[in-house]
Design a protein around this motif. Structure first.
Motif, PDB file in Angstrom:
ATOM      1  N   VAL A  27       0.873  -1.168   0.000  1.00  0.00           N
ATOM      2  CA  VAL A  27       0.000   0.000   0.000  1.00  0.00           C
ATOM      3  C   VAL A  27       0.912   1.221   0.000  1.00  0.00           C
ATOM      4  CG1 VAL A  27      -1.790   1.269   1.220  1.00  0.00           C
ATOM      5  CG2 VAL A  27      -1.802  -1.232   1.244  1.00  0.00           C
ATOM      6  N   PHE A  28       0.928   1.934  -1.120  1.00  0.00           N
ATOM      7  CA  PHE A  28       1.786   3.109  -1.283  1.00  0.00           C
ATOM      8  C   PHE A  28       1.019   4.365  -0.915  1.00  0.00           C
ATOM      9  CE2 PHE A  28       3.641  -0.001  -4.106  1.00  0.00           C
ATOM     10  CZ  PHE A  28       5.002   0.197  -3.961  1.00  0.00           C
ATOM     11  N   GLN A  29       1.640   5.222  -0.127  1.00  0.00           N
ATOM     12  CA  GLN A  29       1.112   6.544   0.176  1.00  0.00           C
ATOM     13  C   GLN A  29       2.119   7.538  -0.384  1.00  0.00           C
ATOM     14  OE1 GLN A  29       0.636   6.157   4.421  1.00  0.00           O
ATOM     15  NE2 GLN A  29      -1.420   5.344   4.174  1.00  0.00           N
ATOM     16  N   TYR A  30       1.617   8.515  -1.147  1.00  0.00           N
ATOM     17  CA  TYR A  30       2.512   9.383  -1.912  1.00  0.00           C
ATOM     18  C   TYR A  30       1.779  10.657  -2.315  1.00  0.00           C
ATOM     19  CZ  TYR A  30      -0.243   7.336  -5.655  1.00  0.00           C
ATOM     20  OH  TYR A  30      -1.283   6.935  -6.452  1.00  0.00           O
ATOM     21  N   ARG A  31       2.550  11.622  -2.707  1.00  0.00           N
ATOM     22  CA  ARG A  31       1.984  12.850  -3.276  1.00  0.00           C
ATOM     23  C   ARG A  31       1.807  12.627  -4.779  1.00  0.00           C
ATOM     24  NH1 ARG A  31       1.731  17.096   0.210  1.00  0.00           N
ATOM     25  NH2 ARG A  31       3.129  17.062   1.993  1.00  0.00           N
ATOM     26  N   SER A  32       0.917  13.390  -5.376  1.00  0.00           N
ATOM     27  CA  SER A  32       0.587  13.183  -6.790  1.00  0.00           C
ATOM     28  C   SER A  32       1.807  13.314  -7.703  1.00  0.00           C
ATOM     29  CB  SER A  32      -0.516  14.147  -7.235  1.00  0.00           C
ATOM     30  OG  SER A  32      -0.122  15.485  -7.038  1.00  0.00           O
ATOM     31  N   ASP A  33       2.811  14.089  -7.302  1.00  0.00           N
ATOM     32  CA  ASP A  33       4.029  14.222  -8.116  1.00  0.00           C
ATOM     33  C   ASP A  33       4.759  12.892  -8.270  1.00  0.00           C
ATOM     34  OD1 ASP A  33       3.498  16.911  -8.288  1.00  0.00           O
ATOM     35  OD2 ASP A  33       5.067  17.524  -6.889  1.00  0.00           O
ATOM     36  N   ASP A  34       4.523  11.961  -7.364  1.00  0.00           N
ATOM     37  CA  ASP A  34       5.223  10.670  -7.386  1.00  0.00           C
ATOM     38  C   ASP A  34       4.378   9.543  -7.968  1.00  0.00           C
ATOM     39  OD1 ASP A  34       7.670  11.556  -6.213  1.00  0.00           O
ATOM     40  OD2 ASP A  34       6.626  11.689  -4.290  1.00  0.00           O
ATOM     41  N   GLU A  35       3.283   9.893  -8.642  1.00  0.00           N
ATOM     42  CA  GLU A  35       2.375   8.879  -9.182  1.00  0.00           C
ATOM     43  C   GLU A  35       3.069   7.950 -10.188  1.00  0.00           C
ATOM     44  OE1 GLU A  35      -2.183   8.542 -10.783  1.00  0.00           O
ATOM     45  OE2 GLU A  35      -1.287  10.507 -10.494  1.00  0.00           O
ATOM     46  N   LYS A  36       3.918   8.489 -11.050  1.00  0.00           N
ATOM     47  CA  LYS A  36       4.625   7.649 -12.035  1.00  0.00           C
ATOM     48  C   LYS A  36       5.575   6.678 -11.344  1.00  0.00           C
ATOM     49  CE  LYS A  36       4.463  10.564 -16.123  1.00  0.00           C
ATOM     50  NZ  LYS A  36       5.237  11.278 -17.135  1.00  0.00           N
ATOM     51  N   LEU A  37       6.270   7.146 -10.317  1.00  0.00           N
ATOM     52  CA  LEU A  37       7.178   6.277  -9.564  1.00  0.00           C
ATOM     53  C   LEU A  37       6.402   5.135  -8.908  1.00  0.00           C
ATOM     54  CD1 LEU A  37       9.881   5.504  -8.249  1.00  0.00           C
ATOM     55  CD2 LEU A  37       9.361   7.173  -6.445  1.00  0.00           C
ATOM     56  N   VAL A  38       5.281   5.452  -8.302  1.00  0.00           N
ATOM     57  CA  VAL A  38       4.471   4.429  -7.636  1.00  0.00           C
ATOM     58  C   VAL A  38       3.936   3.423  -8.653  1.00  0.00           C
ATOM     59  CG1 VAL A  38       2.352   4.025  -6.325  1.00  0.00           C
ATOM     60  CG2 VAL A  38       3.920   5.856  -5.653  1.00  0.00           C
ATOM     61  N   SER A  39       3.506   3.891  -9.791  1.00  0.00           N
ATOM     62  CA  SER A  39       3.034   3.001 -10.844  1.00  0.00           C
ATOM     63  C   SER A  39       4.157   2.075 -11.312  1.00  0.00           C
ATOM     64  CB  SER A  39       2.493   3.819 -12.006  1.00  0.00           C
ATOM     65  OG  SER A  39       2.037   2.985 -13.028  1.00  0.00           O
ATOM     66  N   TYR A  40       5.350   2.629 -11.470  1.00  0.00           N
ATOM     67  CA  TYR A  40       6.513   1.835 -11.866  1.00  0.00           C
ATOM     68  C   TYR A  40       6.819   0.763 -10.822  1.00  0.00           C
ATOM     69  CZ  TYR A  40      11.385   0.750 -12.950  1.00  0.00           C
ATOM     70  OH  TYR A  40      12.553   0.094 -13.226  1.00  0.00           O
ATOM     71  N   LEU A  41       6.863   1.158  -9.553  1.00  0.00           N
ATOM     72  CA  LEU A  41       7.136   0.210  -8.477  1.00  0.00           C
ATOM     73  C   LEU A  41       6.034  -0.832  -8.371  1.00  0.00           C
ATOM     74  CD1 LEU A  41       8.417   2.670  -5.722  1.00  0.00           C
ATOM     75  CD2 LEU A  41       9.790   1.104  -7.131  1.00  0.00           C
ATOM     76  N   GLY A  42       4.802  -0.401  -8.573  1.00  0.00           N
ATOM     77  CA  GLY A  42       3.677  -1.327  -8.524  1.00  0.00           C
ATOM     78  C   GLY A  42       3.788  -2.427  -9.563  1.00  0.00           C
ATOM     79  N   GLY A  43       4.426  -2.126 -10.689  1.00  0.00           N
ATOM     80  CA  GLY A  43       4.637  -3.123 -11.738  1.00  0.00           C
ATOM     81  C   GLY A  43       5.524  -4.270 -11.297  1.00  0.00           C
ATOM     82  N   PHE A  44       6.341  -4.058 -10.292  1.00  0.00           N
ATOM     83  CA  PHE A  44       7.230  -5.102  -9.771  1.00  0.00           C
ATOM     84  C   PHE A  44       6.679  -5.738  -8.499  1.00  0.00           C
ATOM     85  CE2 PHE A  44      10.113  -2.186 -11.989  1.00  0.00           C
ATOM     86  CZ  PHE A  44      10.753  -3.072 -12.841  1.00  0.00           C
ATOM     87  N   SER A  45       5.549  -5.252  -8.024  1.00  0.00           N
ATOM     88  CA  SER A  45       5.079  -5.634  -6.695  1.00  0.00           C
ATOM     89  C   SER A  45       4.803  -7.130  -6.541  1.00  0.00           C
ATOM     90  CB  SER A  45       3.843  -4.828  -6.303  1.00  0.00           C
ATOM     91  OG  SER A  45       2.765  -5.129  -7.159  1.00  0.00           O
ATOM     92  N   GLN A  46       4.202  -7.772  -7.538  1.00  0.00           N
ATOM     93  CA  GLN A  46       3.906  -9.201  -7.409  1.00  0.00           C
ATOM     94  C   GLN A  46       5.189 -10.019  -7.301  1.00  0.00           C
ATOM     95  OE1 GLN A  46       1.129  -9.752 -10.754  1.00  0.00           O
ATOM     96  NE2 GLN A  46      -0.299 -10.521  -9.199  1.00  0.00           N
ATOM     97  N   GLU A  47       6.167  -9.687  -8.123  1.00  0.00           N
ATOM     98  CA  GLU A  47       7.440 -10.401  -8.074  1.00  0.00           C
ATOM     99  C   GLU A  47       8.138 -10.186  -6.727  1.00  0.00           C
ATOM    100  OE1 GLU A  47      11.846 -10.214 -10.157  1.00  0.00           O
ATOM    101  OE2 GLU A  47      10.137  -9.363 -11.225  1.00  0.00           O
ATOM    102  N   ILE A  48       8.160  -8.951  -6.278  1.00  0.00           N
ATOM    103  CA  ILE A  48       8.812  -8.637  -5.004  1.00  0.00           C
ATOM    104  C   ILE A  48       8.068  -9.300  -3.849  1.00  0.00           C
ATOM    105  CG2 ILE A  48       9.354  -6.766  -3.392  1.00  0.00           C
ATOM    106  CD1 ILE A  48       9.782  -4.991  -5.926  1.00  0.00           C
TER     107      ILE A  48
END
Length: 88
Positions: A27-48
């Motif tokens: 569960v990521f909590q972030y400011r809207s400026d970091d939305e792309k970073l969170v989306s990128y990290l979310g792409g690896f979440s199942q593997e991690i």
């Protein structure tokens, strides 16, 4: 709950300023400026998630809160009252 980043309970985060996204156990909590970073990290979440669960010998992980604090001021504002933030 596992510690992967700066962890802050919902009471420390103003709902108007912070966004939340869930990717599996993360569960990521972030400011809207970091939305792309969170989306990128979310792409690896199942593997991690699978690798961490395996490393810990668990079937599945409990919720893992990850707070992205991209500025020093954000990081400092998330620290518990009376505690001084680390200055790396």
């Amino acid at each position: 709950m596992a510690l992967l980043a700066v962890i802050a309970g919902p009471s420390l985060l103003s709902a108007a300023e912070w966004q939340t996204s869930r990717f599996g156990a993360f569960v990521f909590q972030y400011r809207s400026d970091d939305e792309k970073l969170v989306s990128y990290l979310g792409g690896f979440s199942q593997e991690i998630e699978a690798r961490v669960a395996e490393d810990l010998g668990l079937e599945e992980l409990d919720e893992i809160q990850v707070t992205i604090a991209s500025t020093h001021d954000d990081f400092r504002s998330l620290q518990p009252a009376g505690k001084k933030a680390q200055n790396w």
